[in-house]
Design a protein around this motif. Structure first.
Motif, PDB file in Angstrom:
ATOM      1  N   LEU A  75      62.644  75.417  38.969  1.00 58.66           N
ATOM      2  CA  LEU A  75      61.611  75.009  38.025  1.00 58.66           C
ATOM      3  C   LEU A  75      60.325  74.663  38.762  1.00 58.66           C
ATOM      4  O   LEU A  75      59.225  75.109  38.373  1.00 58.66           O
ATOM      5  CB  LEU A  75      62.105  73.817  37.204  1.00 58.66           C
ATOM      6  CG  LEU A  75      61.217  73.375  36.040  1.00 58.66           C
ATOM      7  CD1 LEU A  75      61.047  74.507  35.033  1.00 58.66           C
ATOM      8  CD2 LEU A  75      61.822  72.148  35.365  1.00 58.66           C
ATOM      9  N   LEU A  95      58.689  77.877  40.250  1.00 53.31           N
ATOM     10  CA  LEU A  95      57.945  78.654  39.255  1.00 53.31           C
ATOM     11  C   LEU A  95      56.623  77.980  38.908  1.00 53.31           C
ATOM     12  O   LEU A  95      55.591  78.657  38.755  1.00 53.31           O
ATOM     13  CB  LEU A  95      58.794  78.841  37.999  1.00 53.31           C
ATOM     14  CG  LEU A  95      59.961  79.827  38.120  1.00 53.31           C
ATOM     15  CD1 LEU A  95      60.826  79.782  36.858  1.00 53.31           C
ATOM     16  CD2 LEU A  95      59.445  81.246  38.353  1.00 53.31           C
ATOM     17  N   GLY A 105      65.678  70.643  38.456  1.00 52.35           N
ATOM     18  CA  GLY A 105      64.905  71.849  38.702  1.00 52.35           C
ATOM     19  C   GLY A 105      63.791  71.652  39.704  1.00 52.35           C
ATOM     20  O   GLY A 105      63.176  72.625  40.151  1.00 52.35           O
ATOM     21  N   ALA A 139      70.884  76.146  31.148  1.00 50.92           N
ATOM     22  CA  ALA A 139      69.631  76.834  30.851  1.00 50.92           C
ATOM     23  C   ALA A 139      68.756  76.934  32.104  1.00 50.92           C
ATOM     24  O   ALA A 139      68.117  77.970  32.355  1.00 50.92           O
ATOM     25  CB  ALA A 139      68.879  76.095  29.745  1.00 50.92           C
ATOM     26  N   LEU A 140      68.755  75.864  32.892  1.00 47.23           N
ATOM     27  CA  LEU A 140      67.999  75.878  34.141  1.00 47.23           C
ATOM     28  C   LEU A 140      68.544  76.946  35.091  1.00 47.23           C
ATOM     29  O   LEU A 140      67.774  77.665  35.749  1.00 47.23           O
ATOM     30  CB  LEU A 140      68.069  74.499  34.790  1.00 47.23           C
ATOM     31  CG  LEU A 140      67.267  74.285  36.071  1.00 47.23           C
ATOM     32  CD1 LEU A 140      65.776  74.401  35.801  1.00 47.23           C
ATOM     33  CD2 LEU A 140      67.584  72.899  36.653  1.00 47.23           C
ATOM     34  N   VAL A 144      67.376  80.396  33.903  1.00 48.08           N
ATOM     35  CA  VAL A 144      65.977  80.629  34.271  1.00 48.08           C
ATOM     36  C   VAL A 144      65.861  80.953  35.760  1.00 48.08           C
ATOM     37  O   VAL A 144      65.140  81.891  36.158  1.00 48.08           O
ATOM     38  CB  VAL A 144      65.120  79.397  33.915  1.00 48.08           C
ATOM     39  CG1 VAL A 144      63.715  79.511  34.503  1.00 48.08           C
ATOM     40  CG2 VAL A 144      65.046  79.225  32.410  1.00 48.08           C
ATOM     41  N   GLY A 145      66.575  80.202  36.580  1.00 49.24           N
ATOM     42  CA  GLY A 145      66.534  80.461  38.014  1.00 49.24           C
ATOM     43  C   GLY A 145      67.082  81.825  38.378  1.00 49.24           C
ATOM     44  O   GLY A 145      66.510  82.539  39.213  1.00 49.24           O
ATOM     45  N   LEU A 148      67.243  84.516  36.432  1.00 50.90           N
ATOM     46  CA  LEU A 148      66.335  85.562  35.962  1.00 50.90           C
ATOM     47  C   LEU A 148      65.124  85.694  36.878  1.00 50.90           C
ATOM     48  O   LEU A 148      64.614  86.800  37.102  1.00 50.90           O
ATOM     49  CB  LEU A 148      65.878  85.253  34.534  1.00 50.90           C
ATOM     50  CG  LEU A 148      66.942  85.374  33.437  1.00 50.90           C
ATOM     51  CD1 LEU A 148      66.376  84.904  32.092  1.00 50.90           C
ATOM     52  CD2 LEU A 148      67.440  86.819  33.326  1.00 50.90           C
ATOM     53  N   ALA A 149      64.654  84.575  37.395  1.00 53.45           N
ATOM     54  CA  ALA A 149      63.449  84.612  38.228  1.00 53.45           C
ATOM     55  C   ALA A 149      63.740  84.982  39.678  1.00 53.45           C
ATOM     56  O   ALA A 149      62.949  85.709  40.308  1.00 53.45           O
ATOM     57  CB  ALA A 149      62.756  83.250  38.173  1.00 53.45           C
TER      58      ALA A 149
END
Length: 467
Positions: free
Chosen positions: A191, A194, A294, A329-330, A333-334, A336-337
Motif C-alpha cells: 500500500l 503504491l 500495508g 484485500a490488501l 492489491v499487492g 495484482l500490482a
C-alpha cells in the motif's frame, strides 16, 4: 417540670464573624487556585515557545550547510534538499544540536505538566508550527526518505519491481548517490509502495517534498485523531495531543526524517477513534489497523489486541473476520500490482531481524556483559522474551484488560527486544500510551523515547557502544 433554674441545654450559638471568615478562606483558596492555574498556563506557554524555537534553530542550522545530521548530503547539497531556510546561515555544531535537543525535551516535559491549563488552540498552534518548520528543512538523521523515492522510481521510471530488484539496478539514476541501501529490496508494504509511486514523476526535489509533506500530514492527522479519541474515552484531549504531537522523537526523528512510521501512527490513531466511546465500531477499527500493515508489517501489532477487545465472543469473531477480509484485500492489491513478489516484504522483516543496530537493547546488554558482538543465541533469547510478553498481554486482553494498555506494553516489549532498533520506532506506542489509564505505561514510553533521543547524541558515546 423543669425548674426555671435548670440550665438550658448547650446549643450551638452563632459566632460573630464565622460566615465572614469562611467566605474569606474560600476566596483565598480561589485566589491561590487561580494564581496556580495562571502560573502553570504561563509556564506551559513558555514551554511551547521553547519547543518551537528549538525546532526552528535546529532545522535552520541543519539547512545552512552539509552536516552529519543530514546523511542525504552524501549525494550533494542541492537547494531542493536544503530547503528555504538555507539562506539564514545559522549553522549547527554538535554542542548546539545537543543543547537544542535537550531544550526540546525539557520543553516537552514542562508542556506535558501544564497541558491541562493550556488552551487547545495554543497547543494546536505550537504543534502545527513545529511540523511546518520541519517540513521546510532537510531530511534529518536518516536517508530513508530517499530510499522510498528510489523504490518508487524503480517501478515508475525503470519498470523494475522493488520487491524483486534493488536500486543498484538503476545505473545512472540521479537518486543513487543519496541513498544508503542500494542493494536492498523494499521492506515496506504494497500500500505504501503504491502511494509512493505518485512521487516518482515529480523528480528528485519534487518527490522528496511530496514524501515530506505526506509524513507531516500523517503526523498532524494522527495528533488530531488521538485528541478526538481521548475526548471520546473521557480523557484529557489536551494532554493526549501534547503527549503525541510535541514529543521530540516524533518531531526531530520521525517527522524530521520524513519517515513512513507516521502513516502507521495515523492508522493506529484512526482505529483508536473508531473503537472509543459508548458505541465502538470494532470492525471498522480492525479494517483501519489492517491498512497499517500495508505500510509496514509492524503496523499490525495492535490488531490481535483489538480483535480481543469486545466482551462478547461473537463480536470478537466478527472483528477477526473483518481484519482477515481487509488483509486479504490488501494481499490481492499487492499481488495484482507486484505479483507474488509483493509478499517478500514479510521476508525482508525477518532479514532485518538478523541485523543488529548498534544501540538496540540486545546489542547494549551484550556489550555490557562482555559478549563478543551480539551472538545469535542472545538475539534469540530476546525474541523469546518478546513472544512471552506478547502472549501474556494477549491473555490479559482476552480476560478483559484494556486492549490499548496491553498493546502498548507489547509494543514496548518489541522495541526492547528487537535487535534492529531505529530511534524513530519509539513513536509506535505513543497513541496507545496517550489513551491508556496506566500511568506506568506512559512513564515507560517516555523513558524509551528519552533513550531513543540519547542514542544519536555524542554526549552518550562514553556510556554506549560505538556505532
Amino acid at each position: 417540670m423543669i425548674s426555671s433554674r435548670t440550665p438550658a441545654p448547650d446549643l450551638p450559638q452563632p459566632t460573630v464573624g464565622t460566615a465572614t471568615t469562611t467566605g474569606a478562606a474560600l476566596d483565598a483558596r480561589r485566589r491561590r487556585a487561580a494564581l496556580s492555574s495562571s502560573t502553570l498556563r504561563i509556564a506551559g506557554t513558555v514551554a511551547l515557545c521553547a519547543i518551537v524555537a528549538a525546532v526552528f534553530l535546529l532545522v535552520a542550522g541543519c539547512a545552512s550547510a552539509p552536516s552529519v545530521y543530514v546523511p542525504g548530503r552524501s549525494g550533494g547539497w542541492p537547494h531542493w534538499m536544503a530547503g528555504p531556510l538555507e539562506g539564514l546561515h545559522i549553522g549547527i555544531s554538535p554542542l548546539r544540536f545537543e543543547l537544542l535537543t535537550a531544550l526540546m525535551g525539557a520543553g516537552y516535559l514542562l508542556a506535558l505538566g501544564c497541558a491541562r491549563h493550556l488552551s487547545m488552540a495554543a497547543l494546536a498552534v505550537a504543534i502545527v508550527a513545529a511540523h511546518i518548520i520541519l517540513l521546510l528543512g532537510p531530511p534529518l538523521i536518516s536517508q530513508d526518505v530517499f530510499g522510498y523515492l528510489a523504490f518508487a522510481r524503480m517501478g515508475v521510471l525503470h519498470g523494475l519491481n522493488p520487491y524483486s530488484a534493488v536500486a543498484a539496478q538503476m545505473p545512472g539514476d540521479p537518486i543513487l548517490p543519496f541513498i544508503g541501501w542500494p542493494h536492498k529490496h523494499t521492506p515496506y508494504g504494497p500500500l505504501f509502495t503504491l502511494v509512493s509511486y505518485g512521487a516518482a514523476p515529480l523528480g528528485l526535489g519534487g518527490g522528496l517534498w511530496a514524501l515530506k509533506a505526506l509524513s507531516v500530514a500523517a503526523s498532524l492527522g494522527a495528533v488530531a485523531l488521538v485528541a478526538r479519541a481521548a475526548r471520546a474515552a473521557g480523557r484529557s484531549a489536551r494532554v493526549a495531543a501534547a503527549f503525541v504531537g510535541l514529543n521530540p522523537v516524533l518531531l526531530q526523528l520521525a517527522v524530521g526524517g520524513a519517515h513512513n512510521d507516521t502513516l502507521i501512527l495515523l492508522a493506529l490513531s484512526a482505529a483508536l477513534v473508531l473503537s472509543a466511546g459508548a458505541a465502538p465500531r470494532w470492525r471498522s477499527a480492525a479494517v483501519t489497523l489492517a491498512m497499517g500493515v500495508g505500510v509496514k508489517l509492524s503496523g499490525g501489532l495492535a490488531l490481535p489486541f483489538l480483535a480481543l477487545a469486545p466482551r462478547r465472543a461473537s463480536e470478537r469473531l466478527r472483528v477477526a473476520g473483518a481484519a482477515a477480509l481487509a488483509l486479504g484485500a490488501l494481499a490481492v492489491v499487492g499481488a495484482l500490482a507486484f505479483g507474488s513478489h509483493a509478499f517478500a516484504f514479510v521476508g525482508e522483516l525477518g532479514e532485518q531481524q538478523r541485523m543488529v543496530a548498534a544501540h538496540s537493547i540486545p546489542a547494549e546488554t551484550a556489550r555490557l556483559l562482555g559478549l563478543r558482538g551480539t551472538p545469535s543465541w542472545w538475539r534469540h533469547l530476546f525474541a523469546a522474551l518478546f513472544f512471552v510478553a506478547l502472549a501474556y498481554a494477549l491473555w490479559r486482553t482476552a480476560r478483559g484488560a484494556d486492549w490499548r494498555t496491553a498493546a502498548g506494553w507489547a509494543t514496548l516489549a518489541l522495541l526492547m527486544c528487537t535487535a534492529w532498533l531505529l530511534p524513530w520506532y519509539a513513536i509506535w506506542p505513543l497513541p496507545l500510551a496517550a489513551l491508556s489509564s496506566d500511568r506506568r505505561l506512559r512513564v515507560a514510553t517516555l523513558g524509551f523515547c528519552a533513550y531513543a533521543l540519547l542514542i544519536h547524541l555524542q554526549l552518550t558515546e562514553p556510556l554506549l557502544g560505538p556505532y
